[in-house]
Scaffold this motif. Structure first.
Motif, mmCIF file in Angstrom:
data_model
loop_
_atom_site.group_PDB
_atom_site.id
_atom_site.type_symbol
_atom_site.label_atom_id
_atom_site.label_comp_id
_atom_site.label_asym_id
_atom_site.label_seq_id
_atom_site.Cartn_x
_atom_site.Cartn_y
_atom_site.Cartn_z
ATOM 1 N N LEU A 97 0.818 -1.227 0.000
ATOM 2 C CA LEU A 97 0.000 0.000 0.000
ATOM 3 C C LEU A 97 0.848 1.272 0.000
ATOM 4 O O LEU A 97 0.436 2.287 -0.556
ATOM 5 N N GLY A 106 -0.489 3.558 -2.741
ATOM 6 C CA GLY A 106 -1.184 4.735 -2.212
ATOM 7 C C GLY A 106 -0.484 6.019 -2.624
ATOM 8 O O GLY A 106 -1.101 6.994 -3.037
ATOM 9 N N ARG A 107 0.834 6.010 -2.528
ATOM 10 C CA ARG A 107 1.628 7.178 -2.906
ATOM 11 C C ARG A 107 1.385 7.561 -4.360
ATOM 12 O O ARG A 107 1.224 8.711 -4.697
ATOM 13 N N TRP A 145 -1.997 9.296 -4.895
ATOM 14 C CA TRP A 145 -2.280 10.597 -4.275
ATOM 15 C C TRP A 145 -1.194 11.644 -4.463
ATOM 16 O O TRP A 145 -1.337 12.770 -4.009
ATOM 17 N N LYS A 166 -8.584 13.976 1.252
ATOM 18 C CA LYS A 166 -9.438 13.491 0.159
ATOM 19 C C LYS A 166 -9.472 11.959 0.071
ATOM 20 O O LYS A 166 -10.451 11.396 -0.419
ATOM 21 N N ALA A 167 -8.412 11.296 0.508
ATOM 22 C CA ALA A 167 -8.363 9.836 0.401
ATOM 23 C C ALA A 167 -9.217 9.226 1.516
ATOM 24 O O ALA A 167 -8.982 9.516 2.691
ATOM 25 N N PRO A 168 -10.195 8.377 1.167
ATOM 26 C CA PRO A 168 -11.118 7.856 2.196
ATOM 27 C C PRO A 168 -10.427 7.096 3.332
ATOM 28 O O PRO A 168 -10.762 7.292 4.508
ATOM 29 N N LEU A 169 -9.460 6.246 3.001
ATOM 30 C CA LEU A 169 -8.791 5.472 4.051
ATOM 31 C C LEU A 169 -7.960 6.404 4.949
ATOM 32 O O LEU A 169 -7.941 6.244 6.171
ATOM 33 N N GLN A 223 -10.233 8.066 7.364
ATOM 34 C CA GLN A 223 -10.593 7.137 8.437
ATOM 35 C C GLN A 223 -9.483 7.081 9.499
ATOM 36 O O GLN A 223 -9.741 7.099 10.705
ATOM 37 N N VAL A 266 -0.693 5.430 4.042
ATOM 38 C CA VAL A 266 -1.681 4.657 3.264
ATOM 39 C C VAL A 266 -2.030 5.365 1.960
ATOM 40 O O VAL A 266 -2.832 4.879 1.178
ATOM 41 N N GLY A 267 -1.436 6.532 1.728
ATOM 42 C CA GLY A 267 -1.753 7.342 0.546
ATOM 43 C C GLY A 267 -2.747 8.422 0.927
ATOM 44 O O GLY A 267 -3.810 8.126 1.482
ATOM 45 N N GLY A 268 -2.381 9.681 0.660
ATOM 46 C CA GLY A 268 -3.268 10.789 1.016
ATOM 47 C C GLY A 268 -2.546 12.108 0.870
ATOM 48 O O GLY A 268 -1.350 12.139 0.540
#
Lengths: 208, 281
Positions: A180, A184-185, A188, B40-43, B46, B242-244
Protein backbone atom coordinates in the motif's frame (compact mmCIF):
# COMPACT_ATOMS: atom_id res chain seq x y z
CA UNK A 1 -15.25 -18.14 6.55
CA UNK A 2 -13.54 -16.03 9.14
CA UNK A 3 -13.50 -13.01 6.85
CA UNK A 4 -16.79 -11.16 6.69
CA UNK A 5 -16.97 -8.30 4.19
CA UNK A 6 -18.89 -5.40 5.74
CA UNK A 7 -18.47 -2.89 2.88
CA UNK A 8 -16.20 -2.21 -0.09
CA UNK A 9 -13.62 -0.80 2.32
CA UNK A 10 -14.22 -2.80 5.53
CA UNK A 11 -13.92 -6.45 6.60
CA UNK A 12 -14.11 -8.31 9.89
CA UNK A 13 -11.35 -10.90 10.41
CA UNK A 14 -11.76 -13.54 13.12
CA UNK A 15 -8.71 -15.56 14.14
CA UNK A 16 -7.35 -18.17 13.60
CA UNK A 17 -6.53 -17.06 10.05
CA UNK A 18 -6.95 -19.55 7.21
CA UNK A 19 -5.47 -19.56 3.70
CA UNK A 20 -8.90 -18.57 2.36
CA UNK A 21 -9.01 -15.59 4.74
CA UNK A 22 -5.60 -14.43 3.52
CA UNK A 23 -6.78 -14.64 -0.11
CA UNK A 24 -9.75 -12.39 0.73
CA UNK A 25 -7.66 -9.58 2.23
CA UNK A 26 -6.54 -6.87 -0.21
CA UNK A 27 -4.33 -3.83 0.37
CA UNK A 28 -6.33 -0.85 1.57
CA UNK A 29 -8.97 -2.98 3.32
CA UNK A 30 -9.93 -1.58 6.73
CA UNK A 31 -9.93 -4.69 8.93
CA UNK A 32 -11.66 -5.24 12.28
CA UNK A 33 -9.76 -8.03 14.04
CA UNK A 34 -11.61 -10.32 16.46
CA UNK A 35 -10.47 -13.26 18.60
CA UNK A 36 -7.12 -14.29 20.04
CA UNK A 37 -3.89 -12.68 18.87
CA UNK A 38 -0.33 -12.71 20.27
CA UNK A 39 2.09 -9.86 20.93
CA UNK A 40 5.84 -9.94 20.44
CA UNK A 41 8.55 -7.37 19.68
CA UNK A 42 12.24 -7.63 18.74
CA UNK A 43 13.44 -9.37 21.89
CA UNK A 44 10.68 -12.03 21.82
CA UNK A 45 11.21 -12.59 18.08
CA UNK A 46 14.91 -13.05 18.67
CA UNK A 47 14.18 -15.72 21.31
CA UNK A 48 11.63 -17.52 19.15
CA UNK A 49 14.03 -17.74 16.22
CA UNK A 50 16.89 -18.85 18.49
CA UNK A 51 14.63 -21.59 19.86
CA UNK A 52 13.73 -22.74 16.35
CA UNK A 53 17.39 -22.68 15.27
CA UNK A 54 18.26 -24.87 18.26
CA UNK A 55 15.54 -27.35 17.26
CA UNK A 56 13.37 -26.42 20.24
CA UNK A 57 9.66 -25.91 20.61
CA UNK A 58 8.00 -22.47 20.68
CA UNK A 59 5.74 -21.48 23.60
CA UNK A 60 2.83 -21.22 21.10
CA UNK A 61 1.85 -23.03 17.92
CA UNK A 62 2.10 -20.33 15.25
CA UNK A 63 -0.16 -22.07 12.71
CA UNK A 64 -2.94 -19.72 11.64
CA UNK A 65 -1.95 -17.08 14.20
CA UNK A 66 -1.56 -13.33 14.12
CA UNK A 67 1.38 -11.63 15.89
CA UNK A 68 0.98 -7.98 16.88
CA UNK A 69 4.18 -5.94 17.34
CA UNK A 70 3.53 -3.97 20.51
CA UNK A 71 4.86 -3.23 23.96
CA UNK A 72 1.95 -1.78 25.94
CA UNK A 73 2.15 0.61 28.87
CA UNK A 74 1.21 -0.91 32.26
CA UNK A 75 -2.60 -1.01 32.68
CA UNK A 76 -4.11 1.23 35.32
CA UNK A 77 -6.14 -0.66 37.95
CA UNK A 78 -9.57 -1.45 36.47
CA UNK A 79 -8.38 -1.27 32.85
CA UNK A 80 -7.84 -4.35 30.65
CA UNK A 81 -4.93 -2.64 28.94
CA UNK A 82 -2.71 0.40 28.89
CA UNK A 83 -1.86 2.16 25.63
CA UNK A 84 -1.29 -0.58 23.07
CA UNK A 85 -0.37 0.84 19.68
CA UNK A 86 1.96 -0.78 17.16
CA UNK A 87 5.74 -0.47 17.01
CA UNK A 88 7.84 -0.12 13.82
CA UNK A 89 7.50 -3.45 11.99
CA UNK A 90 10.72 -3.24 10.04
CA UNK A 91 12.72 -4.15 13.14
CA UNK A 92 11.04 -7.57 12.98
CA UNK A 93 11.99 -8.07 9.30
CA UNK A 94 15.01 -10.31 9.97
CA UNK A 95 12.78 -12.77 11.92
CA UNK A 96 9.50 -12.68 10.03
CA UNK A 97 10.18 -15.10 7.12
CA UNK A 98 11.24 -17.78 9.60
CA UNK A 99 7.99 -17.45 11.57
CA UNK A 100 5.91 -17.42 8.38
CA UNK A 101 7.57 -20.72 7.48
CA UNK A 102 6.23 -22.08 10.80
CA UNK A 103 2.69 -21.26 9.74
CA UNK A 104 2.17 -17.71 11.00
CA UNK A 105 -0.56 -16.20 8.78
CA UNK A 106 -0.64 -12.55 9.74
CA UNK A 107 1.46 -9.93 11.43
CA UNK A 108 0.48 -6.46 12.50
CA UNK A 109 2.55 -3.37 13.31
CA UNK A 110 3.20 0.03 11.80
CA UNK A 111 5.24 1.31 8.90
CA UNK A 112 6.44 -0.72 6.00
CA UNK A 113 8.17 -4.00 5.33
CA UNK A 114 11.34 -4.73 3.39
CA UNK A 115 11.30 -6.54 0.06
CA UNK A 116 12.30 -9.87 1.65
CA UNK A 117 9.27 -9.85 3.93
CA UNK A 118 7.00 -8.83 1.06
CA UNK A 119 8.32 -11.79 -0.94
CA UNK A 120 7.92 -14.13 2.06
CA UNK A 121 4.29 -13.03 2.53
CA UNK A 122 3.68 -14.08 -1.06
CA UNK A 123 5.63 -17.33 -0.69
CA UNK A 124 3.92 -18.45 2.53
CA UNK A 125 0.53 -16.92 1.68
CA UNK A 126 0.25 -14.47 4.56
CA UNK A 127 -0.65 -10.86 5.16
CA UNK A 128 0.78 -7.76 6.88
CA UNK A 129 -1.64 -5.45 8.68
CA UNK A 130 -0.98 -1.97 10.00
CA UNK A 131 -2.66 -0.58 13.10
CA UNK A 132 -2.63 3.19 13.50
CA UNK A 133 0.71 4.20 15.02
CA UNK A 134 0.52 6.66 17.89
CA UNK A 135 -3.08 5.76 18.68
CA UNK A 136 -2.42 3.47 21.64
CA UNK A 137 -5.17 4.89 23.87
CA UNK A 138 -7.84 4.46 21.17
CA UNK A 139 -6.62 0.93 20.40
CA UNK A 140 -6.76 -0.06 24.09
CA UNK A 141 -10.55 0.22 23.90
CA UNK A 142 -10.73 -2.93 21.72
CA UNK A 143 -8.75 -5.12 24.13
CA UNK A 144 -10.77 -7.54 26.29
CA UNK A 145 -7.98 -9.37 28.07
CA UNK A 146 -4.18 -9.62 28.15
CA UNK A 147 -2.07 -12.37 29.70
CA UNK A 148 1.66 -12.97 29.62
CA UNK A 149 2.32 -16.50 28.37
CA UNK A 150 6.11 -16.56 27.94
CA UNK A 151 9.36 -14.57 28.28
CA UNK A 152 8.03 -12.74 31.32
CA UNK A 153 11.54 -11.43 32.06
CA UNK A 154 11.27 -9.23 28.96
CA UNK A 155 8.68 -7.01 30.67
CA UNK A 156 6.74 -4.97 28.12
CA UNK A 157 8.40 -7.10 25.42
CA UNK A 158 7.11 -10.44 26.78
CA UNK A 159 5.00 -12.79 24.67
CA UNK A 160 1.35 -12.09 25.45
CA UNK A 161 -2.01 -13.59 24.51
CA UNK A 162 -4.61 -10.92 23.84
CA UNK A 163 -8.36 -11.13 23.26
CA UNK A 164 -9.56 -8.41 20.87
CA UNK A 165 -12.90 -7.32 19.48
CA UNK A 166 -13.14 -5.22 16.30
CA UNK A 167 -9.57 -4.01 16.68
CA UNK A 168 -9.04 -1.66 13.68
CA UNK A 169 -6.20 -2.13 11.18
CA UNK A 170 -5.40 -1.76 7.47
CA UNK A 171 -4.04 -4.34 5.02
CA UNK A 172 -0.64 -2.88 4.08
CA UNK A 173 0.95 -5.84 2.23
CA UNK A 174 -1.18 -8.62 0.76
CA UNK A 175 -0.41 -12.17 -0.36
CA UNK A 176 -0.11 -11.09 -4.00
CA UNK A 177 2.96 -8.98 -3.22
CA UNK A 178 1.10 -5.67 -3.37
CA UNK A 179 2.25 -2.90 -1.02
CA UNK A 180 0.00 0.00 0.00
CA UNK A 181 2.88 2.45 0.61
CA UNK A 182 3.84 2.23 -3.05
CA UNK A 183 0.35 2.11 -4.52
CA UNK A 184 -1.18 4.74 -2.21
CA UNK A 185 1.63 7.18 -2.91
CA UNK A 186 1.22 6.80 -6.65
CA UNK A 187 -2.48 7.47 -6.44
CA UNK A 188 -2.28 10.60 -4.28
CA UNK A 189 0.96 12.29 -5.34
CA UNK A 190 0.76 15.71 -6.99
CA UNK A 191 3.32 15.51 -9.78
CA UNK A 192 2.99 19.15 -10.75
CA UNK A 193 3.83 20.38 -7.25
CA UNK A 194 6.70 17.90 -6.91
CA UNK A 195 8.56 19.89 -9.60
CA UNK A 196 11.98 18.44 -10.40
CA UNK A 197 11.82 15.88 -7.52
CA UNK A 198 11.79 12.32 -8.80
CA UNK A 199 9.89 9.98 -6.48
CA UNK A 200 11.34 6.47 -6.25
CA UNK A 201 9.35 3.82 -8.06
CA UNK A 202 9.81 1.29 -5.29
CA UNK A 203 10.67 2.50 -1.81
CA UNK A 204 12.95 0.43 0.31
CA UNK A 205 12.29 2.02 3.63
CA UNK A 206 15.20 3.40 5.62
CA UNK A 207 16.37 1.21 8.50
CA UNK A 208 15.36 2.18 12.03
CA UNK B 1 19.30 35.92 43.16
CA UNK B 2 16.28 33.63 43.46
CA UNK B 3 16.43 30.26 45.14
CA UNK B 4 14.63 27.18 43.77
CA UNK B 5 14.79 23.93 45.75
CA UNK B 6 15.44 20.66 43.91
CA UNK B 7 12.29 19.13 45.46
CA UNK B 8 10.17 21.73 43.64
CA UNK B 9 11.89 20.83 40.36
CA UNK B 10 11.43 17.09 40.96
CA UNK B 11 7.71 17.43 41.65
CA UNK B 12 7.17 19.68 38.63
CA UNK B 13 9.05 17.33 36.29
CA UNK B 14 6.97 14.37 37.43
CA UNK B 15 3.75 16.30 36.75
CA UNK B 16 4.96 17.50 33.34
CA UNK B 17 5.85 13.95 32.24
CA UNK B 18 2.38 12.65 33.09
CA UNK B 19 0.56 15.54 31.47
CA UNK B 20 2.74 15.55 28.33
CA UNK B 21 2.15 11.85 27.65
CA UNK B 22 -1.64 12.05 28.14
CA UNK B 23 -2.76 15.47 26.88
CA UNK B 24 -1.92 16.50 23.32
CA UNK B 25 -1.19 20.24 22.83
CA UNK B 26 -4.03 22.30 21.34
CA UNK B 27 -2.08 23.40 18.25
CA UNK B 28 -1.44 19.76 17.31
CA UNK B 29 -5.11 18.87 17.87
CA UNK B 30 -6.17 21.76 15.64
CA UNK B 31 -3.69 20.69 12.97
CA UNK B 32 -5.01 17.12 13.01
CA UNK B 33 -8.62 18.32 12.81
CA UNK B 34 -7.73 20.52 9.82
CA UNK B 35 -6.01 17.56 8.17
CA UNK B 36 -9.10 15.39 8.69
CA UNK B 37 -11.33 18.10 7.21
CA UNK B 38 -9.16 18.49 4.09
CA UNK B 39 -8.15 14.88 3.46
CA UNK B 40 -9.44 13.49 0.16
CA UNK B 41 -8.36 9.84 0.40
CA UNK B 42 -11.12 7.86 2.20
CA UNK B 43 -8.79 5.47 4.05
CA UNK B 44 -6.52 8.35 5.11
CA UNK B 45 -9.55 10.20 6.42
CA UNK B 46 -10.59 7.14 8.44
CA UNK B 47 -7.11 7.00 9.97
CA UNK B 48 -7.25 10.69 10.91
CA UNK B 49 -10.62 10.08 12.61
CA UNK B 50 -8.97 7.28 14.65
CA UNK B 51 -6.08 9.62 15.57
CA UNK B 52 -8.53 12.31 16.72
CA UNK B 53 -10.47 9.71 18.76
CA UNK B 54 -7.14 8.74 20.28
CA UNK B 55 -6.34 12.13 21.83
CA UNK B 56 -9.89 12.46 23.15
CA UNK B 57 -9.80 8.98 24.75
CA UNK B 58 -6.27 9.45 26.14
CA UNK B 59 -7.22 12.56 28.06
CA UNK B 60 -10.62 11.29 29.21
CA UNK B 61 -9.46 7.83 30.37
CA UNK B 62 -5.93 8.87 31.39
CA UNK B 63 -4.33 6.31 29.07
CA UNK B 64 -1.07 7.45 27.43
CA UNK B 65 -1.54 8.82 23.89
CA UNK B 66 0.99 6.27 22.67
CA UNK B 67 2.47 3.19 24.33
CA UNK B 68 5.87 4.56 23.37
CA UNK B 69 6.05 7.20 26.06
CA UNK B 70 9.40 8.05 24.57
CA UNK B 71 12.84 9.16 25.47
CA UNK B 72 12.17 11.98 27.89
CA UNK B 73 13.81 14.99 26.29
CA UNK B 74 13.97 17.92 28.72
CA UNK B 75 14.79 21.45 27.59
CA UNK B 76 16.00 23.54 30.51
CA UNK B 77 16.20 27.32 30.33
CA UNK B 78 17.96 28.36 33.48
CA UNK B 79 17.85 32.03 34.39
CA UNK B 80 21.36 33.14 35.37
CA UNK B 81 20.01 34.74 38.55
CA UNK B 82 18.59 31.45 39.85
CA UNK B 83 20.33 29.48 42.57
CA UNK B 84 19.41 25.78 42.76
CA UNK B 85 19.39 24.61 46.37
CA UNK B 86 19.17 21.24 48.11
CA UNK B 87 21.14 19.16 45.61
CA UNK B 88 22.02 18.64 41.96
CA UNK B 89 19.74 20.03 39.23
CA UNK B 90 20.59 17.16 36.93
CA UNK B 91 19.76 14.50 39.52
CA UNK B 92 16.51 16.29 40.35
CA UNK B 93 15.48 16.14 36.69
CA UNK B 94 16.20 12.42 36.40
CA UNK B 95 14.43 11.68 39.69
CA UNK B 96 11.40 13.71 38.65
CA UNK B 97 11.20 11.84 35.35
CA UNK B 98 11.55 8.47 37.09
CA UNK B 99 8.81 9.34 39.58
CA UNK B 100 6.46 10.55 36.84
CA UNK B 101 6.90 7.49 34.64
CA UNK B 102 6.40 5.10 37.55
CA UNK B 103 3.37 6.73 39.17
CA UNK B 104 1.79 7.60 35.79
CA UNK B 105 1.75 4.01 34.44
CA UNK B 106 4.01 4.99 31.54
CA UNK B 107 6.30 2.63 29.70
CA UNK B 108 9.96 2.36 30.62
CA UNK B 109 11.78 2.35 27.28
CA UNK B 110 15.37 3.26 28.13
CA UNK B 111 18.21 0.71 28.20
CA UNK B 112 21.29 1.42 30.30
CA UNK B 113 23.85 0.64 27.61
CA UNK B 114 23.18 1.32 23.92
CA UNK B 115 25.47 -1.36 22.54
CA UNK B 116 26.29 -4.11 24.99
CA UNK B 117 23.87 -5.15 27.74
CA UNK B 118 20.76 -3.16 26.69
CA UNK B 119 19.12 -3.76 30.07
CA UNK B 120 16.04 -1.64 30.77
CA UNK B 121 16.61 0.91 33.55
CA UNK B 122 13.02 0.37 34.71
CA UNK B 123 11.79 3.96 35.06
CA UNK B 124 12.68 5.62 31.74
CA UNK B 125 15.72 7.40 33.16
CA UNK B 126 18.07 8.92 32.36
CA UNK B 127 16.38 11.78 30.50
CA UNK B 128 18.13 13.55 27.63
CA UNK B 129 18.68 17.10 28.86
CA UNK B 130 19.49 20.28 26.93
CA UNK B 131 20.53 23.32 28.97
CA UNK B 132 20.38 26.96 27.98
CA UNK B 133 21.45 29.66 30.38
CA UNK B 134 19.36 32.79 29.84
CA UNK B 135 18.98 36.18 31.50
CA UNK B 136 16.51 36.43 34.39
CA UNK B 137 15.53 34.59 37.56
CA UNK B 138 13.15 31.96 36.22
CA UNK B 139 13.57 28.28 35.43
CA UNK B 140 11.69 27.08 32.35
CA UNK B 141 11.26 23.31 31.93
CA UNK B 142 10.00 21.83 28.67
CA UNK B 143 9.28 18.10 28.51
CA UNK B 144 9.15 16.42 25.11
CA UNK B 145 8.56 12.65 25.28
CA UNK B 146 10.03 11.59 21.92
CA UNK B 147 8.91 8.32 20.33
CA UNK B 148 11.51 5.98 18.84
CA UNK B 149 9.76 5.39 15.50
CA UNK B 150 10.03 9.00 14.39
CA UNK B 151 13.31 9.86 16.12
CA UNK B 152 15.01 7.03 14.24
CA UNK B 153 14.07 8.62 10.91
CA UNK B 154 15.96 11.87 11.61
CA UNK B 155 18.82 12.75 9.24
CA UNK B 156 21.83 15.05 8.82
CA UNK B 157 23.62 16.27 5.70
CA UNK B 158 26.06 19.00 4.75
CA UNK B 159 25.71 20.80 1.40
CA UNK B 160 28.01 22.94 -0.71
CA UNK B 161 27.94 26.48 0.74
CA UNK B 162 26.23 27.99 -2.30
CA UNK B 163 23.96 25.04 -3.07
CA UNK B 164 20.89 27.19 -2.34
CA UNK B 165 17.56 25.95 -1.10
CA UNK B 166 16.71 23.36 -3.80
CA UNK B 167 18.89 20.47 -2.55
CA UNK B 168 17.72 21.14 1.01
CA UNK B 169 14.09 20.88 -0.05
CA UNK B 170 14.87 17.64 -1.86
CA UNK B 171 16.75 16.27 1.18
CA UNK B 172 13.71 16.90 3.40
CA UNK B 173 11.36 15.33 0.83
CA UNK B 174 13.61 12.27 0.40
CA UNK B 175 13.86 11.84 4.19
CA UNK B 176 10.07 11.87 4.52
CA UNK B 177 9.41 9.66 1.50
CA UNK B 178 11.97 7.04 2.48
CA UNK B 179 10.63 6.92 6.03
CA UNK B 180 7.24 5.81 4.73
CA UNK B 181 4.94 4.92 7.59
CA UNK B 182 7.70 4.28 10.16
CA UNK B 183 7.59 7.74 11.80
CA UNK B 184 3.76 7.79 12.06
CA UNK B 185 2.68 10.57 9.67
CA UNK B 186 1.16 13.16 9.60
CA UNK B 187 4.43 14.65 10.82
CA UNK B 188 5.90 17.81 12.22
CA UNK B 189 9.22 18.29 10.46
CA UNK B 190 11.91 20.25 12.28
CA UNK B 191 14.77 21.57 10.14
CA UNK B 192 17.94 23.11 11.54
CA UNK B 193 20.14 24.99 9.07
CA UNK B 194 23.57 26.31 10.02
CA UNK B 195 25.95 26.08 12.97
CA UNK B 196 27.90 22.81 13.06
CA UNK B 197 26.73 19.20 12.63
CA UNK B 198 25.54 18.68 16.22
CA UNK B 199 24.18 22.22 16.44
CA UNK B 200 22.07 21.78 13.27
CA UNK B 201 20.55 18.59 14.74
CA UNK B 202 19.81 20.41 17.99
CA UNK B 203 18.15 23.25 16.10
CA UNK B 204 16.05 20.74 14.17
CA UNK B 205 14.71 19.30 17.41
CA UNK B 206 14.05 22.74 18.86
CA UNK B 207 12.22 23.67 15.64
CA UNK B 208 9.80 20.80 16.32
CA UNK B 209 8.85 22.41 19.64
CA UNK B 210 7.45 25.40 17.73
CA UNK B 211 4.49 23.09 17.03
CA UNK B 212 1.79 23.48 14.39
CA UNK B 213 0.70 26.82 12.93
CA UNK B 214 3.77 28.89 13.82
CA UNK B 215 5.87 30.77 11.27
CA UNK B 216 9.53 31.77 11.13
CA UNK B 217 10.08 35.44 11.88
CA UNK B 218 12.44 35.57 8.90
CA UNK B 219 10.17 36.14 5.89
CA UNK B 220 12.27 34.20 3.38
CA UNK B 221 12.52 31.28 5.78
CA UNK B 222 8.76 31.40 6.41
CA UNK B 223 8.28 31.10 2.64
CA UNK B 224 10.68 28.16 2.55
CA UNK B 225 8.68 26.47 5.35
CA UNK B 226 5.49 26.86 3.33
CA UNK B 227 7.15 25.58 0.15
CA UNK B 228 8.59 22.53 1.92
CA UNK B 229 5.24 21.73 3.51
CA UNK B 230 3.46 21.90 0.18
CA UNK B 231 6.06 19.70 -1.51
CA UNK B 232 6.14 17.12 1.28
CA UNK B 233 2.37 16.87 1.10
CA UNK B 234 2.60 16.49 -2.69
CA UNK B 235 4.48 13.20 -2.12
CA UNK B 236 1.14 11.48 -1.50
CA UNK B 237 2.51 9.35 1.39
CA UNK B 238 -0.41 10.37 3.60
CA UNK B 239 -1.38 9.54 7.20
CA UNK B 240 0.37 6.31 8.24
CA UNK B 241 1.59 6.05 4.61
CA UNK B 242 -1.68 4.66 3.26
CA UNK B 243 -1.75 7.34 0.55
CA UNK B 244 -3.27 10.79 1.02
CA UNK B 245 -2.67 14.51 0.89
CA UNK B 246 -1.73 15.05 4.56
CA UNK B 247 1.79 13.75 5.12
CA UNK B 248 2.90 16.65 7.34
CA UNK B 249 1.13 19.19 9.54
CA UNK B 250 4.05 21.61 9.65
CA UNK B 251 7.63 22.27 8.58
CA UNK B 252 9.49 24.48 11.07
CA UNK B 253 12.94 25.86 10.31
CA UNK B 254 15.51 27.41 12.67
CA UNK B 255 18.76 28.88 11.37
CA UNK B 256 22.12 29.89 12.86
CA UNK B 257 25.28 31.46 11.41
CA UNK B 258 27.74 28.95 9.99
CA UNK B 259 31.30 28.49 8.66
CA UNK B 260 32.28 29.80 5.20
CA UNK B 261 32.79 26.22 3.97
CA UNK B 262 29.57 24.76 5.30
CA UNK B 263 25.81 24.44 4.91
CA UNK B 264 24.81 21.94 7.62
CA UNK B 265 21.20 20.72 7.62
CA UNK B 266 19.57 18.60 10.32
CA UNK B 267 16.10 17.10 9.98
CA UNK B 268 14.18 15.96 13.04
CA UNK B 269 11.04 13.98 12.34
CA UNK B 270 8.17 14.21 14.84
CA UNK B 271 5.15 11.89 14.74
CA UNK B 272 1.57 13.20 15.02
CA UNK B 273 1.66 12.40 18.74
CA UNK B 274 3.74 15.56 19.19
CA UNK B 275 3.84 15.63 22.96
CA UNK B 276 5.18 18.70 24.71
CA UNK B 277 4.47 20.38 28.02
CA UNK B 278 6.25 23.25 29.71
CA UNK B 279 6.26 25.05 33.01
CA UNK B 280 8.03 28.06 34.47
CA UNK B 281 9.25 28.01 38.05
Amino acid sequence: MAVERLSDLEVRLTTPVTDEDVSELKIGDHVLVCGTIYTARDAAHNRMVQTLDAGGQLPIDLKGQLIYYTGPTPARPGHASGAIGPTTSMRMDPFTPRLLAEGLKACMGKGNRGLEVQAALKQYHAVYLMAVGGAGAMLSQFIKKIEVIAYEDLGTESLKRVEVEDFPAVVMDDCEGRDLLNEGRKQWRDTEKLGSYKPSEKIIVAQG
Amino acid sequence: MREIHVDTIKAKLSELCIEATHVLPDDVRDGLRRAEATEKAPLAKQILVEIIDNFDIAQREMIPLCQDTGTTVVFVELGQDVHISGGSLEEAIHEGVGAGYTSGYMRASIVAHPLTSRVNTGNNTPAVIHYDVVPGDELRLKVMPKGGGCENMSRYANFLPRAGKEPIIEFVMRTVEESGGNPCPPLIIGVGIGGTSEYAMGLAKKAVTRGVGSKSEDEEIAELEAEMLEKVNALGVGPQAVGGINTALAVNILTYPTHITALPVGVNIQCHSARLKEAVL
